[in-house]
Design a protein around this motif. Structure first.
Motif, short mmCIF file in Angstrom:
data_model
loop_
_atom_site.label_atom_id
_atom_site.label_comp_id
_atom_site.label_asym_id
_atom_site.label_seq_id
_atom_site.Cartn_x
_atom_site.Cartn_y
_atom_site.Cartn_z
N TRP A 44 30.27 27.98 37.17
CA TRP A 44 31.27 28.74 36.41
C TRP A 44 31.13 28.43 34.93
N ILE A 77 28.05 33.43 48.29
CA ILE A 77 28.81 32.93 47.15
C ILE A 77 27.88 32.69 45.97
N THR A 95 27.43 35.05 42.79
CA THR A 95 27.66 36.44 43.17
C THR A 95 29.06 36.82 42.67
N PRO A 96 29.43 38.08 42.72
CA PRO A 96 30.81 38.46 42.36
C PRO A 96 31.81 37.66 43.19
N LYS A 97 31.51 37.49 44.46
CA LYS A 97 32.38 36.69 45.32
C LYS A 97 32.52 35.27 44.82
N ARG A 99 32.12 34.29 41.74
CA ARG A 99 32.86 34.30 40.48
C ARG A 99 34.35 34.44 40.75
N ALA A 100 34.68 35.21 41.79
CA ALA A 100 36.09 35.45 42.11
C ALA A 100 36.78 34.19 42.62
N LEU A 101 36.00 33.21 43.05
CA LEU A 101 36.60 31.99 43.58
C LEU A 101 37.09 31.05 42.48
N GLN A 102 36.67 31.30 41.25
CA GLN A 102 37.02 30.35 40.18
C GLN A 102 38.52 30.13 40.07
N ALA A 103 39.28 31.21 40.01
CA ALA A 103 40.73 31.06 39.83
C ALA A 103 41.38 30.30 40.99
#
Lengths: 140, 140
Positions: A44, A77, A95-97, A99-103
């Motif tokens: 990230w 991921i 992957t977008p997935k 990146r979406a896990l960061q929050a």
DNA sequence: TGAATTTTATTAGCTGGCTAATGGTATTAC
DNA sequence: GTAATACCATTAGCCAGCTAATAAAATTCA
């Protein structure tokens, strides 16, 4: 002869077990295992790292990185891509997935952190950080 | 978004990795693996514990105890014997070899402890212990 | 150029940790 | 006394860590 509980190292071990467990439980709900999020934190911050760079940053061996990435890649991921100029190195991309896990993952870590540090004052926390840093340096 | 290194939990992980590694290296020379010595510390204090008692004391699951004891028994460091009154329970006893490990293993832990705590004053150490105990309680 | 060395990553195989499922044995309830 | 429940330990199978050995590519050096 010293009792085990008298060692500070023992106290640290006994602290880290529930810490890891709490984090693992919540990571499972996101489809992750404890330890994998540490790779994600690095990506990230900087995407496209090589595996050896990851190993060095995580202070972990190369086979461990290989294994962890296998799981992360199977979960879509991250994905790996050969470097354009050096055929030996693999670069790791979110992957977008991923990146979406960061929050949610950051939030999860922050929640455990807050719970763990309840009732500890700011000066105490600063001293704690300083002492831990020194202990780490002492073991180098 | 928080960086991983900013979490105190991350600092703890980064401290425990070299700590475990240092201890493991020296345990290997004695024919042990990291983690096994924790069972031994308990048995040195009280021999003949049952496996479930060990699991509870170590805050570890029953299968983990089973696995660790398999290794220790294969190395003739402990031996297991069915309880005389309850056919379900196995009691774990030190062998002479297991008893002989107390001095070197305790010494080894003390050496790592001393190295880790170099330059840390007695009041700092006391505060450190208190904070770690509180953090552990917070995670319960 | 060609050989030796270094670097990158993978595989195999070990241990410590976990969960879930299994099989015995005790205990409790009815 | 039998049935249901609880408890103890093991097995199987998973993942994170490690070392040692391997393969392939890049670099260094003669």
């Amino acid at each position: 002869m010293a009792r085990f509980d008298e060692f500070l190292g023992a106290q640290l071990i006994q602290l880290m077990r529930p810490h890891r467990y709490l984090i693992e439980q919540q990571l499972n709900a996101l489809g992750l295992h404890a330890g994998q999020e540490i790779i994600l934190f690095q990506l990230w911050q900087q995407d496209g790292l090589t595996q050896s760079e990851l190993a060095q940053l995580l202070e972990v061996t190369a086979p461990t990185v290989t294994k962890m990435l296998r799981g992360l890649e199977a979960g879509c991921i991250v994905h790996r891509q050969p470097d354009s100029t050096d055929a030996r190195v693999m670069r790791v991309y979110l992957t977008p997935k991923g990146r979406a896990l960061q929050a949610p993952v950051t939030q999860l870590w922050a929640a455990v952190e807050q719970r763990m540090l309840a009732g500890i004052s700011e000066p105490e926390l600063l001293l704690l950080r300083r002492l831990l840093a020194q202990m780490r340096a002492n073991l180098r």
